[in-house]
Scaffold this motif. Structure first.
Motif, PDB file in Angstrom:
ATOM      1  N   VAL A 124      -6.898  -3.804  -8.472  1.00  0.00           N
ATOM      2  CA  VAL A 124      -7.369  -3.984  -7.096  1.00  0.00           C
ATOM      3  C   VAL A 124      -6.243  -4.475  -6.206  1.00  0.00           C
ATOM      4  O   VAL A 124      -5.993  -3.938  -5.120  1.00  0.00           O
ATOM      5  CB  VAL A 124      -8.555  -4.968  -7.075  1.00  0.00           C
ATOM      6  N   SER A 125      -5.505  -5.493  -6.683  1.00  0.00           N
ATOM      7  CA  SER A 125      -4.446  -6.040  -5.826  1.00  0.00           C
ATOM      8  C   SER A 125      -3.298  -5.048  -5.687  1.00  0.00           C
ATOM      9  O   SER A 125      -2.722  -4.901  -4.605  1.00  0.00           O
ATOM     10  CB  SER A 125      -3.955  -7.380  -6.365  1.00  0.00           C
ATOM     11  N   LEU A 177      -4.648  -2.344  -3.236  1.00  0.00           N
ATOM     12  CA  LEU A 177      -4.863  -2.856  -1.881  1.00  0.00           C
ATOM     13  C   LEU A 177      -3.547  -3.168  -1.195  1.00  0.00           C
ATOM     14  O   LEU A 177      -3.409  -2.978   0.008  1.00  0.00           O
ATOM     15  CB  LEU A 177      -5.723  -4.117  -1.919  1.00  0.00           C
ATOM     16  N   ARG A 178      -2.563  -3.652  -1.968  1.00  0.00           N
ATOM     17  CA  ARG A 178      -1.270  -3.996  -1.385  1.00  0.00           C
ATOM     18  C   ARG A 178      -0.635  -2.773  -0.732  1.00  0.00           C
ATOM     19  O   ARG A 178      -0.249  -2.800   0.442  1.00  0.00           O
ATOM     20  CB  ARG A 178      -0.360  -4.551  -2.470  1.00  0.00           C
ATOM     21  N   PHE A 223      -2.067   0.146  -0.045  1.00  0.00           N
ATOM     22  CA  PHE A 223      -2.952   0.706   0.981  1.00  0.00           C
ATOM     23  C   PHE A 223      -2.793  -0.051   2.296  1.00  0.00           C
ATOM     24  O   PHE A 223      -2.572   0.558   3.354  1.00  0.00           O
ATOM     25  CB  PHE A 223      -4.392   0.615   0.478  1.00  0.00           C
ATOM     26  N   ALA A 224      -2.861  -1.390   2.240  1.00  0.00           N
ATOM     27  CA  ALA A 224      -2.823  -2.174   3.480  1.00  0.00           C
ATOM     28  C   ALA A 224      -1.464  -2.059   4.149  1.00  0.00           C
ATOM     29  O   ALA A 224      -1.373  -1.988   5.380  1.00  0.00           O
ATOM     30  CB  ALA A 224      -3.147  -3.638   3.182  1.00  0.00           C
ATOM     31  N   ASN A 225      -0.398  -2.028   3.353  1.00  0.00           N
ATOM     32  CA  ASN A 225       0.937  -1.906   3.937  1.00  0.00           C
ATOM     33  C   ASN A 225       1.103  -0.606   4.696  1.00  0.00           C
ATOM     34  O   ASN A 225       1.552  -0.587   5.840  1.00  0.00           O
ATOM     35  CB  ASN A 225       1.991  -1.976   2.833  1.00  0.00           C
ATOM     36  N   GLN A 241       7.406  -0.678  -0.789  1.00  0.00           N
ATOM     37  CA  GLN A 241       6.123  -0.666  -1.481  1.00  0.00           C
ATOM     38  C   GLN A 241       6.163   0.240  -2.707  1.00  0.00           C
ATOM     39  O   GLN A 241       5.572  -0.075  -3.740  1.00  0.00           O
ATOM     40  CB  GLN A 241       5.007  -0.229  -0.538  1.00  0.00           C
TER      41      GLN A 241
END
Lengths: 243, 84
Positions: free
Chosen positions: A175-176, A179-180, A182-184, A222
């Motif tokens: 998940v992290s 999400l990392r 994706f959000a970036n 990333q």
């Protein structure tokens, strides 16, 4: 009524559905993410065919395109070996593949596409693949007792009070990770969409500097972080001396 | 309880603003990492590239919590979970 909180209708960074069909009774969409992914795949396939042709008539002293291909492979192998040691030879194919794939995905913002990695449906599978790689290798190279000891880790194995917390931290990994990234990428996409949408004619030439940060720098970092963390998790899951 | 839609949108926007305060934490963390990175390069200039990559990796991981705040803000603004 309000259609949204946005100031302008020109701001557009959402995923759009292009084609709807029904899949076992579910409503499923072909979206812009799929199209962007297909374009990225096309780029990669063309590059792969070109690289294959360059390497099939390779010379002792590399010239031109052969140089580029050799450099890429060498750098990726270097990255894997320096992180995972000899164990890395099992994973250099996978890590190299996802590195190039994620990098092209993140950079595709430069081509005017919406980066596919700004869709959670693309990054979550990547995180889940990492999760399964970690745990398959953990069970393959460790005895079951050691896995259990690891799960109850700060306390002795007969007192599994920490088990739920350790399990949660295991499931937090994909998940992290996803999400990392994706959000970036999403934050970069939203920022560029806001600048182009709100400033309109004033956004000429100088947004290139922002593209350099949001698309190239952030995207490359990333990509590196995702591959690095995947390698670190896999390496931590197996005993140190595994070849 | 019955609220009208504009009130919910307004509160969602305020909530989104509060959510991105999460950016303070990663800001401090990344600053500390960069400071220590600079000190390390000063002490051992030969290991510059290795220090740089380690620092960037740590910073990118520290950034995650801030990005969670950003995600919550995005959800409140654009997905509108409290539409009612």
């Amino acid at each position: 009524m309000l259609s949204g909180i946005l100031l302008s209708d020109d701001i557009d960074f959402m995923i759009h559905g292009l084609f709807q069909y029904s899949f076992f009774g579910h409503e499923v969409w072909i979206t812009t993410s799929h199209v962007c992914l297909l374009i990225v795949m096309l780029i990669l396939i063309i590059f792969a065919i070109a690289a294959n042709r360059a390497m099939s008539k390779a010379t002792e002293v590399p010239t031109g395109f052969q140089n580029v291909v050799e450099l890429i492979v060498e750098k990726l192998d270097d990255m894997v070996y320096s992180n995972m040691g000899n164990f890395g030879k099992r994973f250099r194919n996978y890590i190299g593949t996802i590195f190039i794939f994620i990098l092209i995905c993140n950079l595709s913002g430069l081509l005017g596409l919406r980066p596919p990695t700004a869709d959670y449906g693309v990054t979550l599978p990547l995180g889940v693949v990492t999760f399964f790689l970690v745990h398959i290798n953990q069970f393959r190279y460790n005895k079951l007792g050691d896995v259990w000891k690891d799960l109850t880790s700060p306390l002795p194995p007969w007192l599994p009070i920490w088990l739920p917390i350790n399990l949660i931290s295991e499931f937090a990994v994909p998940v992290s990770l996803s999400l990392r990234m994706f959000a970036n990428v999403l934050s970069g996409t939203v920022m560029m969409a806001l600048i182009y949408g709100l400033l309109k004619w004033a956004a000429v030439i100088w947004p290139a500097a922002l593209h350099a940060y949001f698309d190239i720098f952030s995207g490359a970092i990333q990509t590196y972080v995702f591959c690095m963390l995947t390698m670190t998790y896999i390496k931590n899951a197996v005993p140190a001396e595994t070849e | 309880m019955d609220f009208n839609e504009n009130f919910i949108y307004g509160c969602s926007a305020i909530g989104a603003g509060l959510a991105v305060i999460a950016g303070i934490g990663p800001g401090v963390g990344q600053g500390i990492a960069a400071g220590h990175g600079a000190a390390a390069v000063g002490r051992n200039p030969g290991a510059r590239s290795e220090i740089m990559s380690t620092m960037l990796l740590g910073q990118a991981v520290a950034e995650t919590t801030g990005l969670y705040g950003l995600l919550v803000a995005m959800l409140l603004m654009f997905v509108k979970p409290f539409k009612g």
